[in-house]
Structures are given as C-alpha cells and as structure tokens.
Design a protein around this motif. Sequence first.
Motif, mmCIF file in Angstrom:
data_model
loop_
_atom_site.group_PDB
_atom_site.id
_atom_site.type_symbol
_atom_site.label_atom_id
_atom_site.label_comp_id
_atom_site.label_asym_id
_atom_site.label_seq_id
_atom_site.Cartn_x
_atom_site.Cartn_y
_atom_site.Cartn_z
ATOM 1 N N MET A 1 0.848 -1.191 0.000
ATOM 2 C CA MET A 1 0.000 0.000 0.000
ATOM 3 C C MET A 1 0.886 1.245 0.000
ATOM 4 O O MET A 1 1.901 1.300 0.675
ATOM 5 C CB MET A 1 -0.907 0.011 1.238
ATOM 6 C CG MET A 1 -1.866 1.199 1.268
ATOM 7 S SD MET A 1 -2.917 1.183 2.749
ATOM 8 C CE MET A 1 -3.892 -0.261 2.410
ATOM 9 N N ARG A 2 0.506 2.254 -0.780
ATOM 10 C CA ARG A 2 1.270 3.488 -0.839
ATOM 11 C C ARG A 2 1.150 4.247 0.480
ATOM 12 O O ARG A 2 0.173 4.106 1.215
ATOM 13 C CB ARG A 2 0.756 4.383 -1.976
ATOM 14 C CG ARG A 2 0.917 3.790 -3.343
ATOM 15 C CD ARG A 2 0.550 4.762 -4.454
ATOM 16 N NE ARG A 2 -0.752 5.364 -4.230
ATOM 17 C CZ ARG A 2 -0.943 6.645 -3.941
ATOM 18 N NH1 ARG A 2 0.072 7.446 -3.782
ATOM 19 N NH2 ARG A 2 -2.155 7.124 -3.783
ATOM 20 N N GLN A 3 2.166 5.067 0.741
ATOM 21 C CA GLN A 3 2.146 5.864 1.955
ATOM 22 C C GLN A 3 1.035 6.898 1.881
ATOM 23 O O GLN A 3 0.847 7.562 0.866
ATOM 24 C CB GLN A 3 3.494 6.550 2.150
ATOM 25 C CG GLN A 3 3.590 7.344 3.453
ATOM 26 C CD GLN A 3 4.877 8.118 3.558
ATOM 27 O OE1 GLN A 3 5.440 8.538 2.560
ATOM 28 N NE2 GLN A 3 5.352 8.311 4.778
ATOM 29 N N ALA A 4 0.266 7.039 2.961
ATOM 30 C CA ALA A 4 -0.805 8.018 2.995
ATOM 31 C C ALA A 4 -0.234 9.426 2.939
ATOM 32 O O ALA A 4 0.889 9.694 3.381
ATOM 33 C CB ALA A 4 -1.647 7.834 4.258
ATOM 34 N N LEU A 39 -15.906 8.261 14.851
ATOM 35 C CA LEU A 39 -16.117 8.206 13.408
ATOM 36 C C LEU A 39 -14.877 8.661 12.649
ATOM 37 O O LEU A 39 -14.431 7.998 11.705
ATOM 38 C CB LEU A 39 -17.324 9.069 13.036
ATOM 39 C CG LEU A 39 -17.655 9.163 11.541
ATOM 40 C CD1 LEU A 39 -17.989 7.773 10.984
ATOM 41 C CD2 LEU A 39 -18.813 10.134 11.304
ATOM 42 N N CYS A 40 -14.299 9.787 13.055
ATOM 43 C CA CYS A 40 -13.137 10.321 12.341
ATOM 44 C C CYS A 40 -11.906 9.422 12.507
ATOM 45 O O CYS A 40 -11.137 9.239 11.559
ATOM 46 C CB CYS A 40 -12.830 11.735 12.830
ATOM 47 S SG CYS A 40 -14.083 12.954 12.388
ATOM 48 N N SER A 41 -11.721 8.867 13.700
ATOM 49 C CA SER A 41 -10.586 7.964 13.896
ATOM 50 C C SER A 41 -10.747 6.694 13.072
ATOM 51 O O SER A 41 -9.778 6.177 12.508
ATOM 52 C CB SER A 41 -10.433 7.623 15.379
ATOM 53 O OG SER A 41 -11.610 7.009 15.889
ATOM 54 N N ALA A 42 -11.982 6.185 12.979
ATOM 55 C CA ALA A 42 -12.225 4.994 12.163
ATOM 56 C C ALA A 42 -12.007 5.294 10.677
ATOM 57 O O ALA A 42 -11.412 4.487 9.949
ATOM 58 C CB ALA A 42 -13.639 4.480 12.396
ATOM 59 N N VAL A 48 -5.848 4.766 5.858
ATOM 60 C CA VAL A 48 -4.444 4.370 5.954
ATOM 61 C C VAL A 48 -4.268 2.883 5.707
ATOM 62 O O VAL A 48 -3.389 2.460 4.950
ATOM 63 C CB VAL A 48 -3.874 4.763 7.334
ATOM 64 C CG1 VAL A 48 -2.475 4.202 7.524
ATOM 65 C CG2 VAL A 48 -3.854 6.273 7.493
ATOM 66 N N ARG A 49 -5.116 2.062 6.332
ATOM 67 C CA ARG A 49 -4.933 0.606 6.284
ATOM 68 C C ARG A 49 -5.843 -0.085 5.288
ATOM 69 O O ARG A 49 -5.637 -1.245 4.967
ATOM 70 C CB ARG A 49 -5.157 -0.005 7.664
ATOM 71 C CG ARG A 49 -4.182 0.465 8.726
ATOM 72 C CD ARG A 49 -4.400 -0.319 10.001
ATOM 73 N NE ARG A 49 -3.484 0.080 11.064
ATOM 74 C CZ ARG A 49 -3.451 -0.472 12.263
ATOM 75 N NH1 ARG A 49 -4.285 -1.477 12.552
ATOM 76 N NH2 ARG A 49 -2.600 -0.056 13.180
ATOM 77 N N GLY A 50 -6.884 0.579 4.847
ATOM 78 C CA GLY A 50 -7.824 -0.065 3.951
ATOM 79 C C GLY A 50 -8.659 -1.105 4.683
ATOM 80 O O GLY A 50 -9.114 -0.895 5.814
ATOM 81 N N ARG A 51 -8.835 -2.256 4.071
ATOM 82 C CA ARG A 51 -9.634 -3.313 4.690
ATOM 83 C C ARG A 51 -8.961 -3.896 5.926
ATOM 84 O O ARG A 51 -9.623 -4.523 6.747
ATOM 85 C CB ARG A 51 -9.889 -4.427 3.673
ATOM 86 C CG ARG A 51 -10.749 -4.001 2.484
ATOM 87 C CD ARG A 51 -10.999 -5.163 1.543
ATOM 88 N NE ARG A 51 -11.849 -4.762 0.429
ATOM 89 C CZ ARG A 51 -12.209 -5.578 -0.556
ATOM 90 N NH1 ARG A 51 -11.777 -6.850 -0.550
ATOM 91 N NH2 ARG A 51 -12.973 -5.151 -1.535
ATOM 92 N N GLY A 52 -7.666 -3.703 6.045
ATOM 93 C CA GLY A 52 -6.976 -4.206 7.228
ATOM 94 C C GLY A 52 -7.446 -3.563 8.512
ATOM 95 O O GLY A 52 -7.233 -4.111 9.601
ATOM 96 N N ALA A 53 -8.101 -2.387 8.411
ATOM 97 C CA ALA A 53 -8.606 -1.724 9.610
ATOM 98 C C ALA A 53 -9.739 -2.499 10.260
ATOM 99 O O ALA A 53 -9.987 -2.358 11.460
ATOM 100 C CB ALA A 53 -9.080 -0.304 9.265
ATOM 101 N N LEU A 54 -10.434 -3.352 9.492
ATOM 102 C CA LEU A 54 -11.537 -4.124 10.049
ATOM 103 C C LEU A 54 -11.061 -5.110 11.105
ATOM 104 O O LEU A 54 -11.811 -5.457 12.020
ATOM 105 C CB LEU A 54 -12.277 -4.867 8.933
ATOM 106 C CG LEU A 54 -13.008 -3.994 7.909
ATOM 107 C CD1 LEU A 54 -13.613 -4.864 6.820
ATOM 108 C CD2 LEU A 54 -14.084 -3.148 8.582
#
Length: 295
Positions: A1-4, A39-42, A48-54
């Motif tokens: 994943m590219r750097q945010a 909400l904003c933190s999620a 940043v992480r995409g689906r990995g945040a789940l």
Amino acid sequence: MRQAAFSACHPLVNAIYFGAAIVFAMVFAHPAYIAISCLCSALYLVSVRGRGALRLMIPMAVLFAVIAFANPLFNTGGTHILFTWPGGRPYTLEALCYGLAAGGIFVSVIFWFAGLSGTMDSGKCLYLFAPLAPSVSLAVNMALRFVPLYRRKLAQIMEGRQAIGLAGRGKRGLLSGGMTGLSSLMSWALESGISTADSMKCRGYGSGKRSTFSIYRMGRSDKILLCLMSALIILVTVCAARGACFASYMPDIRMAGQTRPLFYPALSAYTLFLILPTAINISEEAQWRYLRSKI
C-alpha cells in the motif's frame, strides 16, 4: 500500500495533530464529541490501512458493547431505573449512558493510537525528541527495534534446529529445544551488542559534539496545515473552557446543547480538525487514481 498523504507531512504536524486528537478524545465526555471522535478515527484508519482496519474495528466494537452494557452492573448510580435485577440491584439509564460514553472514549483513543503508530515511525520520533534528549531517544528507538529483531532471529534459530533434526518431540523435547534456542539467542544478542559498541567507538561516537541529519523539511503546505490546525485547536480549547463541551452523567444527565451559544461552533471546529488528515488522504488518493487513469 502506498504511503498516505498525511503520513508524508512534517513530523511536527503529525505529532501536534495526534497529540491534540488523543487529549481531546480523553477529555471530552459529551456524546456528540465522542461520536465524532470515533467516526473520524475509524475513517482515518480505513484511509491508511484499507480493509486491514476491520481487523481492529470488529473486536473494538465488541469491547465497546461489553463496556457499555456491563457498566450498569457495577455502577448503580442514577435516578432513572430501567429495570431491577432479581437481587434488587437497579439497572439505571444514567449508568448505561455513562458506560456508552466510557466505551466510546476507550475505542476512539485506541483508534487514534493505532493511527499514530501507522503514521509516526521511529525516524520521526527520533527527529522530534533527539534534540531534547538524544541519549534517551536513541536508547528507546534501539529497544523498540530489538523486539521484532529478536523475534525474527529466534524464528531463524528454531528453523535451523528443525532443519538439522534437533527440534525435539513431546513436551519435554519442545521445552528443551526452546531453552536451547533462547540460550543461543542471548549469546547472539551479547555478541551483537559488543560488535555494535566496538563499531560505534571506532566511528568516534561520544568523542565530540554530535551533529544531526534530517530528511524532513517544513514546506509551505506543512506551514499552512500547521496554522489551520493551531487555529482549530485554540478555538476548540477556548469553547471547551467556556462549557461548550460539558457533559455529566451522575446523578442525572446534564450536558451542553442549544442553550450554549458556543456549542455548535466548537462542534464544527472539532469535526473539521479531526477530519483533516482523512480528507488529505482521500483527496491525494483520488488525484493519484485520476492521473493513473490518464496514462
């Protein structure tokens, strides 16, 4: 994943943003501010992480429910009783709302720290804190580096023992093999430490005044973003000092609302401040996808 895109900003911008976001998340108990923080933190984690945040959000949702609904079991304060347990212990509305607020604060803080760990690497931390305490910063960064390094080295040692048939069988064999692997790891760590100390001594470490090297430069966009963030932080802080973010749950629910003239300006400034990095990441990603489609 590219750097945010926000991760590519100056370390001072990242540090000020996450410092203020975490402090605000821990201090503000008003449900509107808690909901916006969650909400904003999620959203930032997803950007940043995409689906990995789940993988973090799903267990945090379960933990939020446990904190929220278990709090009235231990806290019986409040004036509005929803129902009474068979033993006569009340389950109050105020305790439930307090549990919801506590769970939201806990989850939002965890999300902000997760976003911080994905944005601030060891190089940025060393850049920020090395001028203040160079020896402590270097020691902390080296200690943090040793944790994954030792794990990889131990895995290599155990794989090597398994390849030559010394893995061991049964509980006693596995325990003996593990102790031998740890002994080999400690020997390697001591030898590596001596080699590193000799190398630093030969390079002249500690023999004169230290100089520093940095690849970070405060650009124009960083200065604009820093000024905007500072203005929003000051506005939210002043409004909070005047009671715009007040909330109390015991013995009854009282919180700032339409009767407070600064409630909506503070809420708007707080929302704009927290959504800034996510908006930067999304706009950068959209621009990158558009340019790639033109190739």
